[in-house]
Enzyme design. Structure first.
Site, PDB file in Angstrom:
ATOM      1  N   ARG A  60       0.823  -1.206   0.000  1.00  0.00           N
ATOM      2  CA  ARG A  60       0.000   0.000   0.000  1.00  0.00           C
ATOM      3  C   ARG A  60       0.865   1.268   0.000  1.00  0.00           C
ATOM      4  O   ARG A  60       0.534   2.264  -0.645  1.00  0.00           O
ATOM      5  CB  ARG A  60      -0.912  -0.005   1.238  1.00  0.00           C
ATOM      6  CG  ARG A  60      -1.873   1.155   1.282  1.00  0.00           C
ATOM      7  CD  ARG A  60      -2.971   0.951   2.320  1.00  0.00           C
ATOM      8  NE  ARG A  60      -4.005   1.960   2.171  1.00  0.00           N
ATOM      9  CZ  ARG A  60      -4.343   2.806   3.136  1.00  0.00           C
ATOM     10  NH1 ARG A  60      -3.754   2.770   4.312  1.00  0.00           N
ATOM     11  NH2 ARG A  60      -5.299   3.698   2.920  1.00  0.00           N
ATOM     12  N   HIS A  64       0.584   4.472  -2.551  1.00  0.00           N
ATOM     13  CA  HIS A  64       0.392   5.852  -2.090  1.00  0.00           C
ATOM     14  C   HIS A  64       1.563   6.744  -2.464  1.00  0.00           C
ATOM     15  O   HIS A  64       1.408   7.950  -2.613  1.00  0.00           O
ATOM     16  CB  HIS A  64       0.138   5.878  -0.578  1.00  0.00           C
ATOM     17  CG  HIS A  64      -1.268   5.522  -0.217  1.00  0.00           C
ATOM     18  ND1 HIS A  64      -1.922   6.019   0.883  1.00  0.00           N
ATOM     19  CD2 HIS A  64      -2.164   4.707  -0.838  1.00  0.00           C
ATOM     20  CE1 HIS A  64      -3.167   5.532   0.937  1.00  0.00           C
ATOM     21  NE2 HIS A  64      -3.322   4.723  -0.095  1.00  0.00           N
ATOM     22  N   ASN A  89      -2.767   8.655   4.779  1.00  0.00           N
ATOM     23  CA  ASN A  89      -1.488   7.960   4.973  1.00  0.00           C
ATOM     24  C   ASN A  89      -1.215   7.582   6.425  1.00  0.00           C
ATOM     25  O   ASN A  89      -0.193   6.949   6.725  1.00  0.00           O
ATOM     26  CB  ASN A  89      -0.335   8.825   4.449  1.00  0.00           C
ATOM     27  CG  ASN A  89      -0.338   8.891   2.931  1.00  0.00           C
ATOM     28  OD1 ASN A  89      -0.762   7.934   2.270  1.00  0.00           O
ATOM     29  ND2 ASN A  89       0.109  10.005   2.390  1.00  0.00           N
ATOM     30  N   HIS A 186      -6.004  -5.755  -2.447  1.00  0.00           N
ATOM     31  CA  HIS A 186      -6.755  -5.951  -1.200  1.00  0.00           C
ATOM     32  C   HIS A 186      -6.962  -7.432  -0.881  1.00  0.00           C
ATOM     33  O   HIS A 186      -7.660  -7.750   0.072  1.00  0.00           O
ATOM     34  CB  HIS A 186      -8.107  -5.214  -1.271  1.00  0.00           C
ATOM     35  CG  HIS A 186      -7.974  -3.717  -1.255  1.00  0.00           C
ATOM     36  ND1 HIS A 186      -8.998  -2.849  -1.540  1.00  0.00           N
ATOM     37  CD2 HIS A 186      -6.900  -2.926  -0.974  1.00  0.00           C
ATOM     38  CE1 HIS A 186      -8.574  -1.597  -1.437  1.00  0.00           C
ATOM     39  NE2 HIS A 186      -7.301  -1.612  -1.101  1.00  0.00           N
TER      40      HIS A 186
HETATM   41  C1  HEM Z   1      -9.827   2.775  -5.534  1.00  0.00           C
HETATM   42  C2  HEM Z   1      -8.633   2.548  -5.043  1.00  0.00           C
HETATM   43  C3  HEM Z   1      -8.354   2.223  -3.600  1.00  0.00           C
HETATM   44  C4  HEM Z   1      -9.009   2.608  -2.459  1.00  0.00           C
HETATM   45  C5  HEM Z   1     -10.235   3.510  -2.329  1.00  0.00           C
HETATM   46  C6  HEM Z   1      -8.314   2.000  -1.344  1.00  0.00           C
HETATM   47  C7  HEM Z   1      -8.661   2.169  -0.010  1.00  0.00           C
HETATM   48  C8  HEM Z   1      -8.088   1.488   1.042  1.00  0.00           C
HETATM   49  C9  HEM Z   1      -8.480   1.614   2.428  1.00  0.00           C
HETATM   50  C10 HEM Z   1      -9.560   2.555   2.965  1.00  0.00           C
HETATM   51  C11 HEM Z   1      -7.723   0.764   3.147  1.00  0.00           C
HETATM   52  C12 HEM Z   1      -7.740   0.552   4.668  1.00  0.00           C
HETATM   53  C13 HEM Z   1      -6.714   1.450   5.309  1.00  0.00           C
HETATM   54  C14 HEM Z   1      -6.622   1.326   6.808  1.00  0.00           C
HETATM   55  O1  HEM Z   1      -7.572   0.937   7.471  1.00  0.00           O
HETATM   56  O2  HEM Z   1      -5.542   1.633   7.342  1.00  0.00           O
HETATM   57  C15 HEM Z   1      -6.837   0.084   2.225  1.00  0.00           C
HETATM   58  C16 HEM Z   1      -5.921  -0.877   2.580  1.00  0.00           C
HETATM   59  C17 HEM Z   1      -5.041  -1.463   1.690  1.00  0.00           C
HETATM   60  N1  HEM Z   1      -4.849  -1.117   0.372  1.00  0.00           N
HETATM   61 FE1  HEM Z   1      -6.081   0.018  -0.739  1.00  0.00          FE
HETATM   62  N2  HEM Z   1      -7.274   1.256  -1.822  1.00  0.00           N
HETATM   63  C18 HEM Z   1      -7.255   1.371  -3.190  1.00  0.00           C
HETATM   64  C19 HEM Z   1      -6.339   0.811  -4.056  1.00  0.00           C
HETATM   65  C20 HEM Z   1      -5.254   0.050  -3.671  1.00  0.00           C
HETATM   66  C21 HEM Z   1      -4.182  -0.360  -4.546  1.00  0.00           C
HETATM   67  C22 HEM Z   1      -4.065   0.024  -6.015  1.00  0.00           C
HETATM   68  C23 HEM Z   1      -3.329  -1.108  -3.800  1.00  0.00           C
HETATM   69  C24 HEM Z   1      -2.032  -1.789  -4.185  1.00  0.00           C
HETATM   70  C25 HEM Z   1      -1.704  -2.143  -5.403  1.00  0.00           C
HETATM   71  C26 HEM Z   1      -3.872  -1.175  -2.461  1.00  0.00           C
HETATM   72  C27 HEM Z   1      -3.353  -1.889  -1.419  1.00  0.00           C
HETATM   73  C28 HEM Z   1      -3.876  -1.926  -0.140  1.00  0.00           C
HETATM   74  C29 HEM Z   1      -3.418  -2.851   0.888  1.00  0.00           C
HETATM   75  C30 HEM Z   1      -2.380  -3.945   0.710  1.00  0.00           C
HETATM   76  C31 HEM Z   1      -4.146  -2.551   2.043  1.00  0.00           C
HETATM   77  C32 HEM Z   1      -4.011  -3.206   3.417  1.00  0.00           C
HETATM   78  C33 HEM Z   1      -3.061  -2.377   4.235  1.00  0.00           C
HETATM   79  C34 HEM Z   1      -2.696  -2.991   5.571  1.00  0.00           C
HETATM   80  O3  HEM Z   1      -3.150  -4.076   5.924  1.00  0.00           O
HETATM   81  O4  HEM Z   1      -1.903  -2.346   6.283  1.00  0.00           O
HETATM   82  N3  HEM Z   1      -5.030  -0.432  -2.412  1.00  0.00           N
HETATM   83  N4  HEM Z   1      -7.074   0.560   0.961  1.00  0.00           N
END
Ligand code: HEM
Ligand SMILES: *[C@@H]1O[C@H](CO)[C@@H](O)[C@H](O)[C@H]1NC(C)=O
Ligand SMILES: *[C@@H]1O[C@H](CO)[C@@H](O)[C@H](O)[C@H]1NC(C)=O
Ligand SMILES: *[C@@H]1O[C@H](CO)[C@@H](O)[C@H](O)[C@H]1NC(C)=O
Length: 321
Positions: A60, A64, A89, A186
Site C-alpha cells: 500500500r 500511495h 497515509n 486488497h
Molecule cells: C480505488 C482505489 C483504492 C481505495 C479507495 C483503497 C482504499 C483502502 C483503504 C480505505 C484501506 C484501509 C486502510 C486502513 O484501514 O488503514 C486500504 C488498505 C489497503 N490497500 Fe487500498 N485502496 C485502493 C487501491 C489500492 C491499490 C491500487 C493497492 C495496491 C496495489 C492497495 C493496497 C492496499 C493494501 C495492501 C491494504 C491493506 C493495508 C494494511 O493491511 O496495512 N489499495 N485501501
C-alpha cells in the site's frame, strides 16, 4: 548531415526511454550495486517473519507513493505537513523496513540505490512473501525533493464511484483493467472499522448497504459493532487475508466486499467483466490474477518516475539531502 544523424540518434534515444517507461530498466544496479535487490528482499523477509503485517503495509505504501508526485519516495519524508502526515497515509506501515534496507544498501554501495526503488522492490517482495507470483521490477528511479500533505487529496477514496476511481487511475495512465487488477491488492491486509462501518447500519436513514450479502451482514456487524472501536482491524479479503490470490474477487461476487469502493467493482458492469475474467467465468476470456498483477504493477511503478536534476539519491529515506 552529421547534425541530422545526431538528431535522429537523439530521437531514437528519447523514444526508447518513453517505451521503457521514463528511464527505468530491469537490472539498473547490476554493475553499481549487484546485491541491491537481494539486500532489499532479505530485509523484507526478515521483518515479515516477525511481523507479517508489513507485507500489505509495504504494498500500500508503494501505491500511495506512486499516486502522489510519482514513484519518488515522497511518502517517506519526515516533517510537518509532509505526505505521511495526511489523513489517507496515517495507517501506512513498514517505514522501519525501508530504513533498515537503506542502511544496509548505504553500507554496501553508498549513494547508488534510491529510496523510490527500495519501495518498488519491497512491494514486489511483499507480494511474493504472501504467495503471489514474482515479476521483474525495472529500476533506476530517483528520489523527489518535495513532499506536501495537500498533494494527497487526489488519492482514491473508499466512497468513490467507479467513474471517479477510473478517472483517478486514468490520470496516471492506468486503464479499467489495471484498476480492477491493482485494487485486487486488497487480497492481503486489513482495514479499520471506521472505513466501512457506515455500510452496516441505518446510518443514512436508508438501511444498511443492500450490496452486502444478507448472510455476511451480521458477521460484519459482530466484527464492527455500532459505536464500537473505530480502529479495530478487519481483513479486506475475508478468510484469505494472508494469501495473495484471486479469492478477493469471489468475495466481491458473493457480496462479501468490505470497502464500498471494492464492492462497486462488482456492482458496476464495466468493471464486473474483469472480476468475472479473474474468476474464469465461462464465455469470457480468462485472466490470471497473479500474472496480470505483476504487469499492472510495472505500469503503476513507472508513474512519474524522476531521472533528472529535480531529483537525487537520498542518503536517508526520511529526509531530503
Ligand atoms: C480505488 C482505489 C483504492 C481505495 C479507495 C483503497 C482504499 C483502502 C483503504 C480505505 C484501506 C484501509 C486502510 C486502513 O484501514 O488503514 C486500504 C488498505 C489497503 N490497500 Fe487500498 N485502496 C485502493 C487501491 C489500492 C491499490 C491500487 C493497492 C495496491 C496495489 C492497495 C493496497 C492496499 C493494501 C495492501 C491494504 C491493506 C493495508 C494494511 O493491511 O496495512 N489499495 N485501501
Ligand atoms: C522519521 O520519523 C519516524 C517516525 O515517524 C522516526 O521513527 C524516524 O526516526 C524519523 N527519522 C529521522 C531520520 O528522523
Ligand atoms: C434515501 O434514498 C432515497 C431514494 O433513493 C433518496 O432520495 C434519499 O436522499 C436517501 N436518503 C438519505 C438520507 O440518503
Ligand atoms: C432507517 O431509518 C429511517 C429514518 O430514521 C427509518 O424510517 C427506517 O425505518 C429505518 N430502516 C430500518 C431498516 O431500520
Amino acid at each position: 548531415m552529421l547534425r541530422r544523424t545526431m538528431l535522429i540518434c537523439l530521437l531514437v534515444a528519447m523514444l526508447a526511454t518513453l517505451v521503457q517507461g521514463q528511464g527505468t530498466r530491469v537490472g539498473f544496479y547490476s554493475r553499481t550495486c549487484p546485491r541491491a535487490e537481494s539486500i532489499v528482499s532479505s530485509t523484507v523477509a526478515t521483518h515479515f517473519k516477525s511481523n507479517p503485517a508489513i507485507a500489505p503495509g509495504l504494498l500500500r505504501m508503494h501505491f500511495h507513493d506512486c499516486f502522489v508526485r510519482g514513484c519518488d519516495a515522497s511518502i517517506l519524508i519526515n516533517g510537518s505537513n509532509t505526505e505521511k502526515t495526511a489523513l489517507p497515509n496515517l495507517g501506512l506501515k513498514g517505514y522501519e523496513v525501508i530504513d533498515d534496507a537503506k542502511t544496509q544498501l548505504e553500507a554496501a554501495c553508498p549513494g547508488f540505490v534510491s529510496c523510490a526503488d527500495i519501495l518498488a522492490l519491497a512491494a514486489r517482495d511483499s507480494v511474493v512473501l504472501t504467495g503471489g507470483r514474482s515479476w521483474q521490477v525495472p529500476t533506476g528511479r530517483r528520489d523527489g525533493r518535495v513532499s506536501s500533505a495537500s498533494d494527497t487529496a487526489n488519492l482514491p477514496g473508499f466512497t468513490d464511484s467507479i467513474d471517479a476511481q477510473k478517472q483517478k487511475f486514468a490520470a496516471k495512465g492506468l486503464n479499467a483493467q489495471d484498476l480492477v487488477t491493482l485494487v485486487g491488492g486488497h487480497t492481503i491486509g486489513t482495514t479499520a472499522c471506521q472505513f466501512f462501518n457506515y455500510r452496516l447500519y441505518n446510518t443514512t436513514g436508508n438501511g444498511s448497504d443492500p450490496t452486502i450479502s444478507a448472510l455476511f451482514l451480521p458477521q460484519l456487524q459482530a466484527l464492527c459493532p455500532q459505536n464500537g472501536d473505530r480502529t479495530k482491524r478487519v481483513a479486506l479479503d475475508t478468510d484469505s487475508e494472508n494469501k495473495f490470490d484471486a479469492s478477493f474477487f469471489s468475495n466481491l461476487r458473493n457480496g462479501r466486499g468490505i470497502l464500498e469502493s471494492d464492492q462497486k467493482l462488482w456492482t458496476d458492469t464495466s468493471t464486473r467483466t474483469f472480476v468475472q475474467r479473474f474468476l474464469g467465468v465461462r464465455g469470457l476470456a480468462a485472466l490470471n490474477f497473479n500474472v496480470e498483477f505483476g504487469k499492472s504493477m510495472v505500469k503503476m511503478s513507472n508513474i512519474g518516475v524522476k531521472t533528472g536534476s529535480d531529483s537525487e539519491i537520498r542518503k536517508i529515506c526520511s529526509a531530503i539531502n
